[in-house]
Write a protein that holds these residues in place. Structure first.
Motif, PDB file in Angstrom:
ATOM      1  N   GLU A 112      -2.935   3.464  -2.196  1.00  0.00           N
ATOM      2  CA  GLU A 112      -3.156   2.722  -3.430  1.00  0.00           C
ATOM      3  C   GLU A 112      -2.530   1.333  -3.341  1.00  0.00           C
ATOM      4  N   ILE A 113      -3.276   0.330  -3.805  1.00  0.00           N
ATOM      5  CA  ILE A 113      -2.758  -1.036  -3.857  1.00  0.00           C
ATOM      6  C   ILE A 113      -1.843  -1.164  -5.069  1.00  0.00           C
ATOM      7  N   VAL A 114      -0.608  -1.598  -4.834  1.00  0.00           N
ATOM      8  CA  VAL A 114       0.331  -1.859  -5.931  1.00  0.00           C
ATOM      9  C   VAL A 114       0.789  -3.312  -5.809  1.00  0.00           C
ATOM     10  N   THR A 115       1.066  -3.923  -6.940  1.00  0.00           N
ATOM     11  CA  THR A 115       1.373  -5.353  -6.895  1.00  0.00           C
ATOM     12  C   THR A 115       2.434  -5.749  -7.907  1.00  0.00           C
ATOM     13  N   ILE A 162       0.866  -1.177   0.000  1.00  0.00           N
ATOM     14  CA  ILE A 162       0.000   0.000   0.000  1.00  0.00           C
ATOM     15  C   ILE A 162       0.901   1.224   0.000  1.00  0.00           C
ATOM     16  N   ILE A 163       0.671   2.119  -0.957  1.00  0.00           N
ATOM     17  CA  ILE A 163       1.504   3.326  -1.027  1.00  0.00           C
ATOM     18  C   ILE A 163       0.636   4.578  -0.979  1.00  0.00           C
ATOM     19  N   ASP A 164       1.239   5.667  -0.536  1.00  0.00           N
ATOM     20  CA  ASP A 164       0.586   6.964  -0.584  1.00  0.00           C
ATOM     21  C   ASP A 164       0.448   7.374  -2.046  1.00  0.00           C
ATOM     22  N   VAL A 165      -0.757   7.777  -2.438  1.00  0.00           N
ATOM     23  CA  VAL A 165      -1.027   8.071  -3.848  1.00  0.00           C
ATOM     24  C   VAL A 165      -0.141   9.187  -4.375  1.00  0.00           C
ATOM     25  N   GLU A 166       0.086  10.190  -3.573  1.00  0.00           N
ATOM     26  CA  GLU A 166       0.855  11.352  -4.035  1.00  0.00           C
ATOM     27  C   GLU A 166       2.362  11.135  -3.951  1.00  0.00           C
ATOM     28  N   SER A 167       2.837  10.693  -2.795  1.00  0.00           N
ATOM     29  CA  SER A 167       4.288  10.616  -2.581  1.00  0.00           C
ATOM     30  C   SER A 167       4.897   9.280  -2.998  1.00  0.00           C
ATOM     31  N   GLY A 168       4.083   8.225  -3.068  1.00  0.00           N
ATOM     32  CA  GLY A 168       4.615   6.900  -3.371  1.00  0.00           C
ATOM     33  C   GLY A 168       5.218   6.212  -2.158  1.00  0.00           C
TER      34      GLY A 168
END
Length: 558
Positions: A395-398, A379-385
């Motif tokens: 945001e879910i990233v995979t 899970i990452i912060d949408v703006e900062s990553g």
């Protein structure tokens, strides 16, 4: 590597899977070699063995090559669930080409985009869909359409009620560009050498985005193989499994869970063209179905049948899917009836089905599940990553073997959906969620602007672009509106041209949309407005309309 979920990993389940380094067609070839006389498909009581399936796949592959299909060419597969979909899918792969599965609800205007984008010269379609694709033959590259009558595969008497399109006998074709399925099978042409392997492109499921135009998700044989094998192992699939196929095959969940996985395992597919809850219950009882991959709305519909308890559903060992969260009350009713918990999962066209599935022995309700074999999700912060911790929404990233290569002919959009973390390439799903202390993932919202209507993903910008074809519409903004049964549905806020105001009704716009687009995209509500709200830069403020719509319904409810 995200490993918080390892504490709840299913007992005796490996954490890593070695995947076959072969083409998808090889799965069928191996199963036909091992189990030639075993039934691969049962279609409304009519069986097809693995040997018959392979023979017909090869015959169609040879014919496709005779029509000029070469390695890397794209071929449209435009039909409902039927034996010919499975044969067509594997024949395209055997011809060293790429499958482009198209939603059978699409119309000519939508098909034009797929043809322009893929430059496909050949399409395979169900005969009931020929009126939709016939107008675009000769446009762009499309030269040949192979036409299949589902009734050809009803070879035995059945007491099951057949959908109208399955009852219909083959029609006579009077256009040289239209080739009957029977002509193809009678020709019995044999394909040339199989040239494709794990790293070659195999399937382009299309996924729409906020730009409005559907995008082809480039999947290799290896990425499709990943969720095909993972799904079979996670659900304890064996050669003796019997899978009820009710999800549409053009959709990645149905394609993988109800077609590719059983063929990989050499097990039986009990196939339905259209959903019918009583037929489904009879088939479960008659063929001792053990696995049923579906969307939540199908499970709800089955359980709503007042006669459901009269059927023997005791053979079921695994019921699961996704498309929407399973209501707790319905999950309890399912458990009371079958002793099974509904196995919710999560995936996208870009990951060719599930990256997260609930553990069979420890599922959580209204939960995406945990990352499965060799999947690293964060899970990452949408703006900062920046990577976030338990309970923090982002945001879910995979990252994993089933993640697609990118969007066909869209390098800039591809670049936007990938980022690097810890030296690995992660896909940005566009979905907002979090994970709990045990590593279970949950979804809370969507970064992308998308409407989820009974599991069908509707992209507002695509619907808007189609609505602009109407000569009276000056502007359109599509949003979601609450719907009692579907969860949410499609609403269009429309501004008419000044000279057209008062000349048509909202229902007339809805009726027009029904002719121009797939049924699930059609606005259920149209609201005429004098103007749409705009930001200081002139952009339509769709989010303001969206919030206003839902707030209004909440006030009415209270």
């Amino acid at each position: 590597m995200f490993d918080r979920h390892h504490a709840v990993w299913p007992e005796n389940m490996p954490r890593h899977l070695s995947l076959p380094q072969t083409s998808l067609y090889t799965n069928l070839e191996v199963s036909a070699l091992r189990y030639p006389q075993r039934d691969a498909i049962n279609y409304y009581d009519s069986p097809i063995t693995f040997a018959q399936l392979k023979q017909q796949v090869d015959a169609l592959a040879g014919y496709l090559q005779a029509l000029g299909v070469e390695k890397g060419d794209r071929v449209l597969l435009f039909m409902q669930n039927a034996p010919q979909f499975i044969i067509g899918y594997y024949a395209i792969l055997r011809a060293n080409a790429i499958v482009v599965p198209v939603n059978p609800m699409n119309r000519a205007a939508e098909l034009e985009h797929y043809l322009e984008d893929t430059e496909a010269a050949v399409a395979i379609c169900g005969q009931e869909l020929l009126p939709a694709i016939a107008p675009v033959v000769g446009k762009v590259n499309l030269k040949h359409v192979i036409v299949a009558a589902y009734n050809d595969y009803i070879t035995r008497d059945t007491d099951l009620p057949l959908p109208p399109e399955v009852q219909a006998p083959a029609v006579t074709l009077d256009n040289a560009a239209h080739i009957s399925w029977k002509t193809v099978m009678d020709a019995d042409k044999q394909p040339s050498e199989l040239l494709v392997g794990p790293d070659d492109l195999a399937v382009f499921p299309y996924s729409s985005g906020t730009t409005g135009a559907p995008k082809g998700c480039m999947h290799t044989h290896a990425s499709v193989m990943a969720t095909c094998v993972q799904g079979a192992v996670w659900s304890h699939g064996t050669t003796e499994s019997v899978t009820l196929a009710t999800l549409p095959y053009f959709h990645v969940t149905g394609m993988q869970g109800s077609m590719n996985s059983p063929i990989y395992g050499g097990s039986l597919i009990v196939l339905m063209t259209r959903w019918d809850r009583q037929v489904a219950a009879k088939l479960i009882e008659r063929y001792r179905v053990s696995r049923w991959v579906n969307i939540v709305t199908m499970a709800i519909d089955l359980l709503s049948d007042p006669e459901v308890e009269s059927y023997d559903l005791s053979s079921l060992e695994n019921i699961g899917g996704g498309g929407a969260a399973m209501p707790a009350a319905v999950a309890d009713k399912l458990f009371h009836l079958t002793g099974l918990r509904y196995m919710e999962g999560y995936g996208l066209s870009e990951t060719i089905a599930g990256t997260h599935i609930n553990p069979t022995d420890r599922p959580k309700s209204q939960c995406l599940g945990i990352p499965v074999f060799d999947i690293d999700s964060r899970i990452i912060d949408v703006e900062s990553g920046k990577e976030l911790g338990p309970g923090e929404v982002g945001e879910i990233v995979t990252h994993g073997p089933q993640v697609f290569q990118g969007y066909w002919k869209r390098p800039q959009e591809t670049q936007k959906v990938f980022l690097e973390l810890d030296g690995k390439r992660f896909f940005r799903t566009g979905d907002l969620g979090y994970y709990d202390e045990e590593g279970y993932f949950f979804i809370v919202d969507r970064v992308k602007r998308m409407i989820n209507a009974s599991g069908f993903k509707v992209w507002p910008a695509e619907v808007e672009s189609l609505m602009y074809r109407h000569p009276a519409i000056q502007e359109s903004c599509v949003i979601s509106t609450p719907h009692e049964r579907r969860g949410e549905s499609v609403k269009a806020c429309v501004v008419l041209r000044d000279d057209m105001k008062g000349t048509l009704t909202e229902q007339a716009v809805i009726d027009w949309c029904k002719e121009e687009m797939a049924a699930y995209k059609v606005p259920q509500v149209v609201e005429f407005r004098d103007e749409l709200p705009r930001s200081p830069t002139g952009k339509v403020m769709w989010r303001a309309l969206q919030e206003q719509e839902w707030a209004g319904h909440q006030q009415q409810a209270s």
